[in-house]
Structures are given as structure tokens and as C-alpha cells.
Design an enzyme around this catalytic site. Structure first.
Site, PDB file in Angstrom:
ATOM      1  N   SER A  13     114.676  21.890  56.815  1.00 15.96           N
ATOM      2  CA  SER A  13     113.652  21.843  55.955  1.00 15.96           C
ATOM      3  C   SER A  13     112.249  21.820  56.804  1.00 15.96           C
ATOM      4  O   SER A  13     112.092  21.315  58.022  1.00 15.96           O
ATOM      5  CB  SER A  13     113.727  20.841  55.158  1.00 15.96           C
ATOM      6  OG  SER A  13     112.335  20.501  54.374  1.00 15.96           O
ATOM      7  N   SER A  15     109.493  20.922  55.434  1.00 17.03           N
ATOM      8  CA  SER A  15     108.591  19.947  54.664  1.00 17.03           C
ATOM      9  C   SER A  15     108.089  18.884  55.462  1.00 17.03           C
ATOM     10  O   SER A  15     106.836  18.880  55.404  1.00 17.03           O
ATOM     11  CB  SER A  15     109.551  19.154  53.466  1.00 17.03           C
ATOM     12  OG  SER A  15     109.753  20.146  52.513  1.00 17.03           O
ATOM     13  N   LYS A  56     117.074  18.086  41.057  1.00 13.26           N
ATOM     14  CA  LYS A  56     115.846  18.036  40.099  1.00 13.26           C
ATOM     15  C   LYS A  56     116.078  17.741  39.034  1.00 13.26           C
ATOM     16  O   LYS A  56     115.076  17.163  38.286  1.00 13.26           O
ATOM     17  CB  LYS A  56     115.325  19.633  40.397  1.00 13.26           C
ATOM     18  CG  LYS A  56     114.696  19.799  41.914  1.00 13.26           C
ATOM     19  CD  LYS A  56     114.050  21.071  41.959  1.00 13.26           C
ATOM     20  CE  LYS A  56     113.527  21.586  43.495  1.00 13.26           C
ATOM     21  NZ  LYS A  56     112.711  22.694  43.359  1.00 13.26           N
ATOM     22  N   ASN A  77     110.494  17.531  40.862  1.00  7.66           N
ATOM     23  CA  ASN A  77     110.580  17.702  42.463  1.00  7.66           C
ATOM     24  C   ASN A  77     109.616  16.634  43.057  1.00  7.66           C
ATOM     25  O   ASN A  77     109.611  16.855  44.384  1.00  7.66           O
ATOM     26  CB  ASN A  77     110.232  18.956  42.536  1.00  7.66           C
ATOM     27  CG  ASN A  77     108.705  19.312  42.604  1.00  7.66           C
ATOM     28  OD1 ASN A  77     107.977  18.916  41.762  1.00  7.66           O
ATOM     29  ND2 ASN A  77     108.082  19.909  43.537  1.00  7.66           N
ATOM     30  N   GLY A 116     119.664  32.750  38.973  1.00  5.92           N
ATOM     31  CA  GLY A 116     119.666  31.476  38.839  1.00  5.92           C
ATOM     32  C   GLY A 116     119.391  30.666  37.864  1.00  5.92           C
ATOM     33  O   GLY A 116     118.307  31.001  37.200  1.00  5.92           O
ATOM     34  N   GLY A 118     119.082  27.047  37.673  1.00  7.42           N
ATOM     35  CA  GLY A 118     119.013  25.658  38.276  1.00  7.42           C
ATOM     36  C   GLY A 118     117.553  25.110  38.010  1.00  7.42           C
ATOM     37  O   GLY A 118     116.860  25.672  37.231  1.00  7.42           O
ATOM     38  N   GLY A 119     117.514  23.964  38.846  1.00 11.05           N
ATOM     39  CA  GLY A 119     116.210  23.109  38.395  1.00 11.05           C
ATOM     40  C   GLY A 119     114.808  24.058  38.761  1.00 11.05           C
ATOM     41  O   GLY A 119     114.043  24.132  38.109  1.00 11.05           O
ATOM     42  N   GLY A 213     109.208  32.465  49.935  1.00  8.60           N
ATOM     43  CA  GLY A 213     108.792  31.185  49.285  1.00  8.60           C
ATOM     44  C   GLY A 213     107.921  30.251  49.974  1.00  8.60           C
ATOM     45  O   GLY A 213     107.880  29.033  49.552  1.00  8.60           O
TER      46      GLY A 213
END
Length: 407
Positions: A13, A15, A56, A77, A116, A118-119, A213
Site C-alpha cells: 500500500s 497509504s 468496506k 472507507n 466489479g 464490491g464496496g 487510481g
């Protein structure tokens, strides 16, 4: 912990780097199994956390309160611990909206296929609705709206990948054949590692507007940091942090003729920037217990190129490294494609009369080097974004590369 990220697989990640750049607080990665999520939230041993795949939606039942955005979207999130009360937010909405607007990808009256369910797809749906999409089609591997169905929808204008497909280490995976969509105008891939996913690569090859992204990740992190700290952060930092993180996390790949100095200069750059240094020839020797020169003499050049390709495939998946390649790494298009997916490629040039010919079966004389350079020059040009001339003292050049590339 103070602040951090929970999810299933977090080792690569970006982040922590992003939150450090945004607000400089302590930010930790906390990988959790599904069974551990409830207990983690029950203990409330944090000030604020971000939540990523696949939790999420899982976290919602363990929270005390949801923001209006989180209620509408049905995914969380960001969680803030406010005096023992856990409040869930969704900042992916802000992030995805920023991502589209940063490249002026027009959504109004367009048919959008979202890969997709998903969340992340839920925030995508809310943004697309608010921006006036004509139709939103959600695609999954099973069910009526699957990928076979998608490939028959010639009216699709924009494709959004909200799945993790194409993420490290499975960087060559891709869910769709973009060439079949005659009305396709844009591709947005929520994946950011590698920088150029297989999906983005295909879009670029077809001249289709595209975006990865990373800007979304930074934008949603900015909004999360505002929630954590209870204060506004100027939106203008998003672009600067995005550019900085991209520079930090991309590999620096050095290409050029045999003996040009890629290893020497690469080591200097790695030392000065705190990056890991990899020499692909050394990695080759460690893997096959033979130097490239010995391997070529015993097995021929084609066998060597096959094995070299295998080595480079593994090396180029990683991020943030300085990689010195063999002189002929650019011969194969697949190697160049992998370099470009997650690296800044620099071509080092030098007068061939100063290049070493020792222990080099393919370039054992100046005459061979001259012929080789003639053939490879367009290959080096195609592979690289930058080129530099190598002088006798490598240190000034290493410093120049670091400065000009903002490493």
C-alpha cells in the site's frame, strides 16, 4: 495505533507515504483476517482508520453512526473514533469524482460499464449518477451481466475498473478486450500499483483517454485526513502529492549499451535516494548459477534472452527500486512494456570506444559494439523517457539524474 489502514492484503500500500505527505501523523498498515475485524473495531484502539478491500461493507455493522454519504453508498472507507463512538464515512466518493475531473473525463449522457460490484463500486455508482451518466452497467464474473455480455455492448462509452484485477503482483491480468468497443471514450482504473496497468496500457495503445487510481487514492486520503483532524486541507495539495508519490514509488530503470556504467551510476543513485539497487545481471547469475556471458556461450543468445525475460518479469513487478538492466534488455518488446508499466526509464549513452569488451561474447570488439549500437539505438529511444551522456566521473551524472527526475 494512531491512524492507519485495515484490509486483507496491505504490504504494498502507498497509504503511509500519502498520509505522511498530507498531514505527517503516524499512519500504520494493519492487515486483518475477516474474523479479526469485529474485535479490532470493538477495542477502538485508534483515532481514525481507513478501510480497504474487502471490508468496506463488513465494518458497517460494527459502527455506531454513518455519515449521509456512507448511508447512501452503503460502504465505508473511513472510520473516526470520536470519544469512543465509531463514525463511518465514505471519502471514495470525493476521490473518484476528483479522479474523473482531473483528466476531464466527461460522464454526462454516457453509457458507463463498471467492472466489479464490491464496496468501491458503490461510491463509483453514486458519483456517476450525480454526474449524469445515461446508463450504468455493473459487470461481474457471474450472473447475467458478465464479461461476455459486456463485450457485446457496443454502446459503452466509459469503462471503470473497480476490482483489484491488475494489481501487483498479478500485473498482467486484465478483464476486458478494449478493441471491441467502437464507441469507447474513456477508461478509469482504480488500481494504482502498477502505474500503468494492463488495462491502462491497452487504452493508451488505442489512444483512449485513461487514468489510474493514484489521484483517487490521494484525494480520498485528503478527505479522510480532514475528518481525522477536524480541519480543512486545500485541494491543491492533491496534485502535488500525487506527483510526488508517483515519483517515489516508480522504479528507476537504467538501459544502455554493455559496459556503459549502468551499475556504477545506479548504485550511486540508490545510495543517495535510499532506494534498493538491483543489477539484473547479478539477479540472473543468482537465479541460474551462471553469469550471462557463460550462459550465452553454453546455451546461445535466444536461450539467454528467454531466461533474462523471466528474471526481468520478476524484478519489474516491484516498486521504488533502481534497476540496472543488461544491454540487450530492450530487444524484447515485452521487457520494454514491463519497464514502462511501473518505471521511469533512463537511457545512458557513452562513446563506444570507452565501453568495456571484456567477458562480453556479444560485444567483444569495438566493431561489434558499433554494429550493435546501430541496431539498438531505436530500441533504447523507444524504451526511455530520458537520456544522459556518461562521463568519466559518474557522481555528477548520478546527482544530475536525481535532480532532473526529482527522485
Amino acid at each position: 495505533m494512531e491512524y492507519g489502514l485495515i484490509g486483507e492484503k496491505l504490504v504494498h500500500s502507498f497509504s503511509p507515504k500519502i498520509h505522511k505527505a498530507l498531514a505527517n501523523y503516524n499512519y500504520s498498515l494493519c492487515p486483518l483476517s475477516k474474523d479479526a475485524v469485529a474485535e479490532f473495531l470493538r477495542t477502538k484502539n485508534f483515532k481514525g482508520i481507513n478501510v480497504t478491500i474487502p471490508y468496506k461493507q463488513t465494518v458497517i455493522e460494527h459502527l455506531d453512526e454513518l455519515s449521509n454519504e456512507a448511508k447512501r453508498i452503503g460502504a465505508v472507507n473511513t472510520v473516526k473514533n470520536k470519544n469512543g463512538k465509531l463514525i463511518g464515512y465514505n471519502t471514495d466518493y470525493f476521490g473518484f469524482k476528483y479522479m474523473l475531473e482531473s483528466v476531464e473525463m466527461e460522464v454526462r449522457d454516457q453509457v458507463v460499464a463498471v467492472l466489479g460490484t464490491g464496496g468501491a463500486s458503490k461510491a463509483v455508482k453514486a458519483v456517476l449518477e450525480d454526474l449524469g451518466a445515461k446508463e450504468i452497467v455493473f459487470i461481474s464474473r457471474s450472473g447475467e451481466c458478465n464479461y461476455d455480455y459486456l463485450h457485446n455492448r457496443q454502446d459503452v462509452n466509459i469503462i471503470v475498473n473497480s476490482t483489484p484485477v491488475g494489481t501487483y503482483p498479478n500485473v498482467e491480468d486484465c478483464l476486458v478486450d478494449l478493441s471491441v468497443f467502437s464507441n469507447l471514450k474513456g477508461v478509469a482504473d482504480l488500481v494504482y500499483n502498477p502505474s500503468i496497468t494492463e488495462l491502462i496500457y491497452r487504452a493508451k495503445q488505442l489512444g483512449i483517454k485513461c487514468v489510474n487510481g493514484l489521484s483517487m487514492l490521494v484525494a480520498q486520503a485528503k478527505k479522510s485526513a480532514e475528518i481525522f483532524l477536524g480541519k480543512d486541507i486545500d485541494d491543491t495539495v492533491i496534485k502535488d502529492v500525487t506527483s510526488s508519490i508517483e515519483r517515489q514509488t516508480k522504479n528507476l530503470v537504467l538501459v544502455g549499451m554493455p559496459g556503459v556504467g549502468k551499475t556504477t551510476i545506479g548504485k550511486l543513485i540508490a545510495t543517495k535516494t535510499g532506494r534498493e539497487f538491483i543489477d539484473s545481471d547479478i539477479a540472473f547469475t543468482e537465479k541460474f548459477n551462471k553469469t550471462p556471458a557463460t550462459y550465452i556461450l553454453e546455451n546461445g543468445e535466444k536461450a539467454f534472452r528467454d531466461s533474462e525475460e523471466e528474471v526481468l518479469k520478476g524484478l519489474l513487478k516491484e516498486s521504488g527500486r533502481v534497476i540496472a538492466t543488461g544491454g540487450g534488455a530492450v530487444i524484447r518488446d515485452v521487457n520494454v512494456k514491463r519497464m514502462k508499466s511501473n518505471s521511469t526509464v533512463v537511457w545512458l549513452k557513452r562513446d563506444i570506444t570507452k565501453l568495456s569488451t571484456t567477458d562480453r561474447p556479444l560485444s567483444s570488439s569495438v566493431e561489434k559494439l558499433a554494429e550493435m549500437l546501430k541496431i539498438r539505438t531505436p530500441m533504447y529511444e523507444n524504451a526511455s523517457e530520458y537520456s544522459f551522456d556518461v562521463q568519466d566521473d559518474p557522481m555528477p551524472l548520478a546527482e544530475k539524474i536525481i535532480k532532473e527526475l526529482s527522485l
